[in-house]
Design an enzyme around this catalytic site. Sequence first.
Site, PDB file in Angstrom:
ATOM      1  N   ARG A  38      -0.029   8.285   1.832  1.00 29.65           N
ATOM      2  CA  ARG A  38      -1.325   8.842   2.011  1.00 29.65           C
ATOM      3  C   ARG A  38      -1.433  10.623   1.626  1.00 29.65           C
ATOM      4  O   ARG A  38      -2.567  11.248   0.994  1.00 29.65           O
ATOM      5  CB  ARG A  38      -2.437   8.454   2.909  1.00 29.65           C
ATOM      6  CG  ARG A  38      -3.601   8.620   2.168  1.00 29.65           C
ATOM      7  CD  ARG A  38      -3.795   7.050   3.571  1.00 29.65           C
ATOM      8  NE  ARG A  38      -4.212   5.686   3.637  1.00 29.65           N
ATOM      9  CZ  ARG A  38      -4.605   5.203   4.302  1.00 29.65           C
ATOM     10  NH1 ARG A  38      -4.562   5.512   5.432  1.00 29.65           N
ATOM     11  NH2 ARG A  38      -4.113   3.489   3.658  1.00 29.65           N
ATOM     12  N   HIS A  77      -8.751   9.875   3.182  1.00 33.20           N
ATOM     13  CA  HIS A  77      -8.278   8.916   3.048  1.00 33.20           C
ATOM     14  C   HIS A  77      -7.988   9.283   0.940  1.00 33.20           C
ATOM     15  O   HIS A  77      -8.918  10.179   1.272  1.00 33.20           O
ATOM     16  CB  HIS A  77      -8.802   7.235   3.065  1.00 33.20           C
ATOM     17  CG  HIS A  77      -8.326   6.313   2.209  1.00 33.20           C
ATOM     18  ND1 HIS A  77      -8.275   6.539   0.551  1.00 33.20           N
ATOM     19  CD2 HIS A  77      -8.249   5.510   2.821  1.00 33.20           C
ATOM     20  CE1 HIS A  77      -7.619   4.557  -0.016  1.00 33.20           C
ATOM     21  NE2 HIS A  77      -7.574   4.060   1.525  1.00 33.20           N
ATOM     22  N   HIS A 116     -10.749   9.804   6.794  1.00 32.01           N
ATOM     23  CA  HIS A 116     -10.631   8.257   7.480  1.00 32.01           C
ATOM     24  C   HIS A 116      -9.385   8.004   8.598  1.00 32.01           C
ATOM     25  O   HIS A 116     -10.362   7.224   9.012  1.00 32.01           O
ATOM     26  CB  HIS A 116      -9.492   8.068   6.059  1.00 32.01           C
ATOM     27  CG  HIS A 116      -9.191   6.520   6.304  1.00 32.01           C
ATOM     28  ND1 HIS A 116     -10.599   5.967   6.475  1.00 32.01           N
ATOM     29  CD2 HIS A 116      -8.478   5.756   6.389  1.00 32.01           C
ATOM     30  CE1 HIS A 116      -9.608   4.341   5.870  1.00 32.01           C
ATOM     31  NE2 HIS A 116      -8.530   4.647   6.296  1.00 32.01           N
ATOM     32  N   ARG A 144      -0.507   8.652   8.907  1.00 35.39           N
ATOM     33  CA  ARG A 144       0.007   7.537   9.304  1.00 35.39           C
ATOM     34  C   ARG A 144      -0.182   6.475   7.996  1.00 35.39           C
ATOM     35  O   ARG A 144      -0.696   6.418   7.323  1.00 35.39           O
ATOM     36  CB  ARG A 144      -1.737   6.526   9.989  1.00 35.39           C
ATOM     37  CG  ARG A 144      -1.820   5.393  10.796  1.00 35.39           C
ATOM     38  CD  ARG A 144      -2.745   4.464  10.602  1.00 35.39           C
ATOM     39  NE  ARG A 144      -3.887   5.527   9.883  1.00 35.39           N
ATOM     40  CZ  ARG A 144      -4.425   4.242   9.102  1.00 35.39           C
ATOM     41  NH1 ARG A 144      -3.333   3.281   8.899  1.00 35.39           N
ATOM     42  NH2 ARG A 144      -5.569   4.364   8.518  1.00 35.39           N
ATOM     43  N   GLU A 149       0.683  -1.222   0.084  1.00 34.78           N
ATOM     44  CA  GLU A 149      -0.368  -0.249   0.003  1.00 34.78           C
ATOM     45  C   GLU A 149       1.274   1.130   0.316  1.00 34.78           C
ATOM     46  O   GLU A 149       2.521   0.971  -0.275  1.00 34.78           O
ATOM     47  CB  GLU A 149      -0.971  -0.512   0.716  1.00 34.78           C
ATOM     48  CG  GLU A 149      -2.108  -1.163   1.320  1.00 34.78           C
ATOM     49  CD  GLU A 149      -2.667  -1.063   2.704  1.00 34.78           C
ATOM     50  OE1 GLU A 149      -2.625  -0.478   2.994  1.00 34.78           O
ATOM     51  OE2 GLU A 149      -3.949  -1.832   2.593  1.00 34.78           O
TER      52      GLU A 149
HETATM   53  C1  SIN Z   1      -6.996   0.593   3.197  1.00 32.94           C
HETATM   54  O1  SIN Z   1      -7.768  -0.054   2.888  1.00 32.94           O
HETATM   55  O2  SIN Z   1      -6.489   1.855   2.523  1.00 32.94           O
HETATM   56  C2  SIN Z   1      -6.699   1.430   4.351  1.00 32.94           C
HETATM   57  C3  SIN Z   1      -6.034   1.218   4.865  1.00 32.94           C
HETATM   58  C4  SIN Z   1      -5.538   1.610   6.288  1.00 32.94           C
HETATM   59  O3  SIN Z   1      -6.675   2.465   6.696  1.00 32.94           O
HETATM   60  O4  SIN Z   1      -4.922   1.628   6.893  1.00 32.94           O
END
Ligand code: SIN
Length: 573
Positions: free
Chosen positions: A321, A272, A382, A417, A147
């Site tokens: 993010r 997010h 988020h 985060r 991610e």
């Molecule tokens: C996501 O699946 O993008 C959210 C995961 C997260 O907030 O760490």
Amino acid sequence: MPRPTPGATPEVLAPVRRLPGRLTAPDPGWSVTADVVVIGSGIAGLTAALRLKEELGPEGGKVLVVTKDRLAAGSTRWAQGGIAAALGPEDTPAEHELDTLVAGAGACDPEAVRALVTEGPAAVHELIALGAQFDRDPAGELSLTREGGHHRDRIAHAGGDATGAEIQRALIEAVGRAPEIEIIKRALAVDLLLDGPAGEGGAVAGVTLHVMGEGQRDGVGMVRCRAVVLASGGMGQIFSQTTNPVVSTGDGMALALRAGATLRDLEFVQFHPTVMWLGADSVGQQPLISEAVRGEGAFLVDDAGDRFMQGQHELADLAPRDVVAKAIMRRMMETDRPHMWLDARHFGEEKWQRRFPTILATCRSHGVDPVTELIPVAPACHYASGGVRTDLWGRTDVPGLYATGEVACSGVHGANRLASNSLLEGLVFSRRIAAVLPGELRPWSEPVVDARTAGLVPGAVRRGLQDAMTTRVGVLRNAEGLAGVTDYLDGLAATPADLVDLDAWETTNLLTISSAVADAATAREETRGSHWREDFPERDDAEWSGHLDVIMRDGETTCAFSPAAPSDGEVHP
Ligand code: SIN
């Protein structure tokens, strides 16, 4: 103005605000006792309860879990992407640590991050031993994905994109096998009962609850206890659009603040980047499109089909993010569009079904088929990277009060985060609390008469508050908008409620936390991580390395700056 150096006296940076010092509530009509009360039933709360029960042993004390709704109603079950830990053969905690510190934009506590990443792998294995079934590759090894902000595949997932739901299921089943853990459902934690003045050494002596049920424990009651572990999640409902469920009204943070705890880093609300855009009028919980979708190769485009993340960051669509959210917002403003697009058509039906069945079904339920169509996405609230300040063992400033998970600010997230570190934080820090709490359980003490000034605002102001926060304290902030919002919130604080009910209690908590977030966002005159000021567009380590702390004494809040050394090793002008 030059900031003081690390260790110096905090500098007060916002006007004093007047809010309820405690929530107006009827006197308790029932009472129970428990040695430890855990407030919250997501990954942090149930891990704390299970581990505490184990550490305390059969005779060591009663553990009571209090949850605002059903056990599975909180944020954990909505987590899609997964849980990050250095579990792959080539990965190391040191690499996970570096990615966490870089994402945190110089505002992490390095010791807390070290604890998170080194204890993370064992904590995940413990969750597996408890019954959580993660996805595996054909060889039977954990299937790991990537991610934003991660330089390795280190995200373990379950049910494709239903990681949180699987973890929640496993934890609920484990608690079901431990009948000695008592559970009170549909209970709002109203306020702490203290054995002395709030903020002046008053320690936990109990907690008042409002139970929405029938039978003996209906209405307001009290639990006399020796310690409280707050694991009540975040406060996303201060905004009109959020990925958070309806229960995330900041109750735990507000209760802790009123009791004398410190709230830290509140300005670092994470937006997010890829929340499904359902229209400007869509309010409340919005569908998340996991970052793991980009981790598996999806990419962002604008209306003209331009892949605008390319060239913006070495990780392009998988940048941290905050970087992606800002890039989306910039392109939205440049092109005067309310959203951008996520393209994952190349996955095809089979991969969508196998890897992201929940997201596929959600998109289709909203009339978008991601196998053949682009998904409209825009940033939305988020996660609270800040919260109730704790030490490395979950202790807050209030004796006997611990905090873990999203409600807490343990220092692991800094200004932004790292993806999938949230489930891990709940797991690791709940284990840490369980390791120390039994040895430092305080003797039973009597609650003193509560001298804090009670108050309540009406539930009817909730929607206006959420809209004002979204418009002015959202992804992009400036001094003018923030001044407008603090004036507006001050006005709401002076509006008395005519009804004492759940709506008014929650709305008062939303107001309390909104005021604190707005003050911290006003005070931090720089751009860092998820805090983006259009009037102060650069990160400024010389002036702003450190934390903004909000405290309350009998309803009066102050916001002060505590300097600290930057933690990501980067030097910014
Ligand atoms: C996501 O699946 O993008 C959210 C995961 C997260 O907030 O760490």
